[in-house]
Design a protein around this motif. Structure first.
Motif, PDB file in Angstrom:
ATOM      1  N   THR A 275      62.925   5.081 -21.408  1.00 37.58           N
ATOM      2  CA  THR A 275      61.851   4.575 -22.260  1.00 37.58           C
ATOM      3  C   THR A 275      60.901   3.767 -21.400  1.00 37.58           C
ATOM      4  OG1 THR A 275      63.394   2.836 -22.837  1.00 37.58           O
ATOM      5  CG2 THR A 275      62.971   4.504 -24.520  1.00 37.58           C
ATOM      6  N   GLY A 306      58.087  -0.376  -7.412  1.00 38.66           N
ATOM      7  CA  GLY A 306      59.117   0.101  -8.332  1.00 38.66           C
ATOM      8  C   GLY A 306      58.833  -0.192  -9.791  1.00 38.66           C
ATOM      9  N   THR A 310      53.579   5.339 -11.202  1.00 38.15           N
ATOM     10  CA  THR A 310      53.334   6.786 -11.198  1.00 38.15           C
ATOM     11  C   THR A 310      53.356   7.374 -12.608  1.00 38.15           C
ATOM     12  OG1 THR A 310      54.507   6.789  -9.095  1.00 38.15           O
ATOM     13  CG2 THR A 310      53.977   8.923 -10.043  1.00 38.15           C
ATOM     14  N   ARG A 470      67.728  -2.106 -13.450  1.00 34.14           N
ATOM     15  CA  ARG A 470      67.767  -2.035 -11.986  1.00 34.14           C
ATOM     16  C   ARG A 470      68.638  -3.167 -11.474  1.00 34.14           C
ATOM     17  NH1 ARG A 470      62.397  -0.211 -10.497  1.00 34.14           N
ATOM     18  NH2 ARG A 470      62.255   1.839 -11.431  1.00 34.14           N
ATOM     19  N   ASP A 610      60.562   8.436  -3.404  1.00 34.44           N
ATOM     20  CA  ASP A 610      61.450   8.082  -4.498  1.00 34.44           C
ATOM     21  C   ASP A 610      62.735   8.905  -4.467  1.00 34.44           C
ATOM     22  OD1 ASP A 610      62.244   6.765  -6.788  1.00 34.44           O
ATOM     23  OD2 ASP A 610      61.281   8.205  -8.126  1.00 34.44           O
ATOM     24  N   ARG A 639      66.365   1.688  -6.381  1.00 34.54           N
ATOM     25  CA  ARG A 639      65.535   2.221  -7.457  1.00 34.54           C
ATOM     26  C   ARG A 639      66.367   2.812  -8.578  1.00 34.54           C
ATOM     27  NH1 ARG A 639      60.305   2.599  -5.261  1.00 34.54           N
ATOM     28  NH2 ARG A 639      59.516   4.191  -6.639  1.00 34.54           N
TER      29      ARG A 639
END
Ligand code: ADP
Ligand code: MG
Length: 753
Positions: A275, A306, A310, A470, A610, A639
């Motif tokens: 999400t 992070g 993107t 994370r 990534d 990540r």
């Protein structure tokens, strides 16, 4: 610049005096006047000639006994030797120059019998006390009487950025020759009077006098402040014009296709394995709204490493494709461009196979265009872009090429902006029939005033949080010289790999016998291997680097790791910019898939790569990298769900600035703080990417961190001026200043930022 300031120095000073200045890049009167003193020397205190102590900075009142110019036999060059006396004691004055002619002005002035004040540091040569290159003021020549001479001699002494062929005192003389006769009518002030008044700034001529010929410390400080403001003001006015100009352009509105069954964006969202964070959602809404307008979006998206920039960009691109347009994504490296294309195709699945058998009916295509494509693949990609078959075109700077055409370019996304500038943005923008929307993303967060300075033509959005879940990243400094620590480092790498994770090992060089890969050098065609090394910035040959061990190299370290017992049985791969594109691509893919467990690479992995399973990174020569780049580099690990570990191998001696820098990095993961620190530790030009010498940059005095308030003030004032007078018809001086700067220097500065 018009008026006197545009006059050539050859005309004003004569060819002989002007030629050496030209070597410093000073061609016009304005150039010379903007060649500000680097610092100011203490004028010294008036000293009795019987009390001249070696090494002391003194000023003496004395009479010239004699002066002779001699050419030197032992060394090439000429020397002027004068002797001054107070009637009882003598003191020698010595001046050196390449040619006797250069000493003529001194010879002319230092005539026997003349009285003056002489300032310098006392040294001794063959038993005689002397001053080398003293500053001096002669009564009846430089000053009307003894009192005026005393005053002249008590001024702070300007020390100019100089070279061996043009010493500071010569520059000072030339500045005086140019400056002294100027009147208000000769000098144009780009800062309007009312702005000056509000900011409490002196006028330009007054400030020029105060910065070059200050009465006291306060005078030059006030003048320096004024010129800092001027630099910020002219730049901000230029940026305000850019913003206003863009706002007047027309763009195609690309509204969201809400609740539509055939929306790529909706399908993409449904396919997302996570999400969105609140930040991603709210920035996404801002972008969606702006894309829906008929004027071009001009936005900077900055965010922590992070933070998921993107995805935000991809969603904006899909909105545009849904609305019938195309989107281009410009990445700084081939590795990153390929990765983006892969991510997009994976997430879109059948949606990225529009027109193909089994592809979704409303699907589109993702084309990849890089400089090293084979002819057939390139032709295919060009065709897909030009026909509109590809809704999304991902590429490196190859996208900027003339042959690249789009059917209907609606959005340009520039990822990891650090390496692209205004000109590249403009080149892409020009590929749209009407102005496309533009989204620029930075690699790491940047301080507010840097955003204002470097990206001042864009509105800013920020992503401050990283997605939940994370585990974060821990960093440690590893002293390179300590074998036990190094052993422990490889043992940790082994432990991570045994858990099914992957490791990066980063080195600043490719071949052990390479020179430093210079920024912008041949190897850096795709900006792949350009380490942001401090030594490059520091000018290299300062000696400090010479006694340090050589920088570690990818190929050498990879060989070493293959022999390291702790890593026995692991597959160690390499990645660097000199590899063939297919090899790069395959190294990345094999690492991502786990066929390679250790990847030794240059900074080519810095931007945006990534691989969620990568959990540990070892950076060699960490003390030699810039902080922001290290922060960006280590953002490659941690990540996924497993915690990241970054081991910063350093050769810095404890207590040195380099050691402090690496320790700071180990202690914080706050990218804003690190970026600010980075700026404080380095000169502005380096960080902003301007020419290293700083000579060609129009920002001479402005400091983007310390002068934050001043920049904000200048931005407000400049925006108001431009808003009221867009073409600057009523502000010809400001217009001229912008033109002069944008013409050469500023363009370069913005471009390389
Ligand atoms: P950056 O902002 O540094 O460019 P990326 O866009 O590369 O970061 O995202 C980093 C990683 O986080 C990617 O693997 C991406 O898929 C993942 N990611 C992005 N958004 C989320 C989210 N909301 N929840 C979980 N993972 C996310
Ligand atoms: Mg990224």
């Amino acid at each position: 610049m018009t008026g006197r300031e545009s006059e050539a120095l050859t005309k004003v000073l004569g060819a002989r005096s002007a030629a050496p200045l030209e070597k410093l890049g000073l061609v016009s009167v304005g150039d010379l006047l903007r060649h500000y003193p680097r610092r100011y020397g203490d004028p010294g205190t008036l000293t009795d000639m019987d009390r001249l102590a070696l090494g002391e900075h003194v000023t003496v009142m004395a009479r010239v006994a004699h002066a002779t110019v001699r050419t030197m036999r032992s060394r090439s060059g000429a020397m002027l030797q004068a002797v001054v006396t107070d009637g009882r004691h003598e003191l020698a004055l010595t001046f050196f120059a390449k040619r006797a002619g250069a000493l003529r002005p001194h010879e002319d002035k230092l005539r026997p019998g003349r009285v003056g004040l002489f300032t310098g540091v006392v040294s001794e040569y063959r038993g005689t006390r002397q001053l080398t290159h003293p500053d001096y003021v002669l009564v009846g020549v430089d000053a009307d009487d003894a009192e005026a001479a005393m005053f002249e001699a008590s001024r702070p002494i300007p020390i100019y950025p100089a070279s061996s062929s043009v010493p500071s005192w010569r520059i000072q003389r030339s500045v005086r020759t140019v400056l002294d006769p100027l009147t208000e009518a000769d000098v144009e002030d780009p800062v309007p009077a009312d702005v000056r008044e509000r900011a409490g700034l002196p006028g330009r001529l007054e400030a020029l006098r105060a910065i070059h010929v200050p009465d006291d410390q306060r005078a030059w400080q006030r003048a320096r402040h004024r010129f800092r403001f001027e630099e910020a003001f002219v730049l901000q006015a230029a940026l305000a014009q850019r913003r206003a100009h863009a706002a007047e352009q027309e763009a195609t509105a690309r509204p969201l296709r809400d609740g539509d069954a055939s929306s790529l964006l909706a399908d993409f969202d449904a396919a997302l394995p996570f999400t969105l964070t609140d930040g991603q959602r709210s920035v996404g809404e801002d972008l969606a709204r702006e894309l829906a307008q008929a004027r071009p979006m001009q936005r900077l998206l900055q965010g922590e490493v992070g933070s998921g920039k993107t995805v935000v960009a991809l969603r904006a691109m899909l909105q545009v494709v849904d609305a019938g347009g195309q989107a281009a994504l410009l990445a700084p490296t081939e590795v990153l461009a390929a990765q983006h294309a892969r991510t997009l195709r994976t997430l879109l699945g059948p949606l990225a196979e529009g027109g193909l058998l089994g592809g979704a009916a409303h699907g589109t295509r993702v084309a990849l265009l890089t400089g090293s494509l084979g002819a057939a693949a390139r032709k295919e990609a060009l065709l897909q872009a030009a026909s509109g078959e590809a809704g999304i075109v991902v590429g490196t700077h190859a996208l900027l090429g003339d042959q690249v055409q789009f059917a209907d370019l609606g959005l340009v996304v520039v990822d990891e902006q650090h390496r692209f500038g205004v000109e590249q943005r403009d080149a892409l923008r020009a590929k749209g029939r009407v102005a496309p929307h533009v989204l620029v993303m930075t690699a790491t967060p940047i301080p507010r005033t840097v955003a204002m300075t470097v990206f001042g033509d864009l509105e800013t959005s920020s992503l401050t949080e990283v997605p939940a879940g994370r585990a974060g990243i821990t960093s440690h400094v590893v002293p390179a010289g300590n074998p036990r620590w190094m052993e422990r480092t490889w043992a940790r790498v082994r432990e991570e790999v045994d858990k099914g994770h992957r490791a990066y090992v980063v080195c600043p060089r490719i071949h052990p016998d390479d020179d430093l890969p210079a920024a912008g050098g041949a190897a850096a065609k795709d900006f792949d291997d350009v380490p942001d090394l401090l030594e490059l910035m520091d000018g290299g040959g300062t000696g400090s680097g010479d006694d340090r061990p050589p920088l570690r190299a990818v190929l050498e370290v990879a060989d070493m790791l293959r022999e390291t017992p702790a890593l026995a049985g692991l597959d160690v791969g390499v990645l660097h910019g000199q590899m063939a594109p297919a090899d790069k691509e395959s190294a990345m893919a094999r690492f991502a898939a786990g066929e390679l467990q250790v990847l030794v690479s240059t900074t080519v992995i810095e931007v945006g790569v990534d691989v969620p399973d990568a959990t540990v990174m070892v950076v060699f020569d960490a003390d030699r990298f810039g902080l922001s780049q290290l922060h960006q580099l280590r953002g490659r690990v941690g990540r996924g769900a497993a915690p990241g570990l970054c081991l910063l191998v350093s050769t810095a001696q404890p207590g040195t600035p380099a050691a402090t820098r690496v320790e700071a990095l180990a202690e914080t993961t706050d990218g804003f703080r690190l970026a600010t620190l980075d700026l404080e530790l380095r000169s502005e030009g380096d960080v902003l990417g301007a020419a290293q010498s700083g000579r060609s940059s129009s920002l001479r005095l402005l400091r983007v961190v310390q002068d934050a308030d001043l920049i904000a003030d200048a931005r407000r004032e400049a925006s108001a001026v431009v808003e009221a007078d867009l073409g600057l018809a009523d502000h010809p001086e400001l217009r001229a200043a912008i033109e002069a700067q944008l013409d050469d220097e500023q363009e370069e500065f913005l471009e390389r930022a």
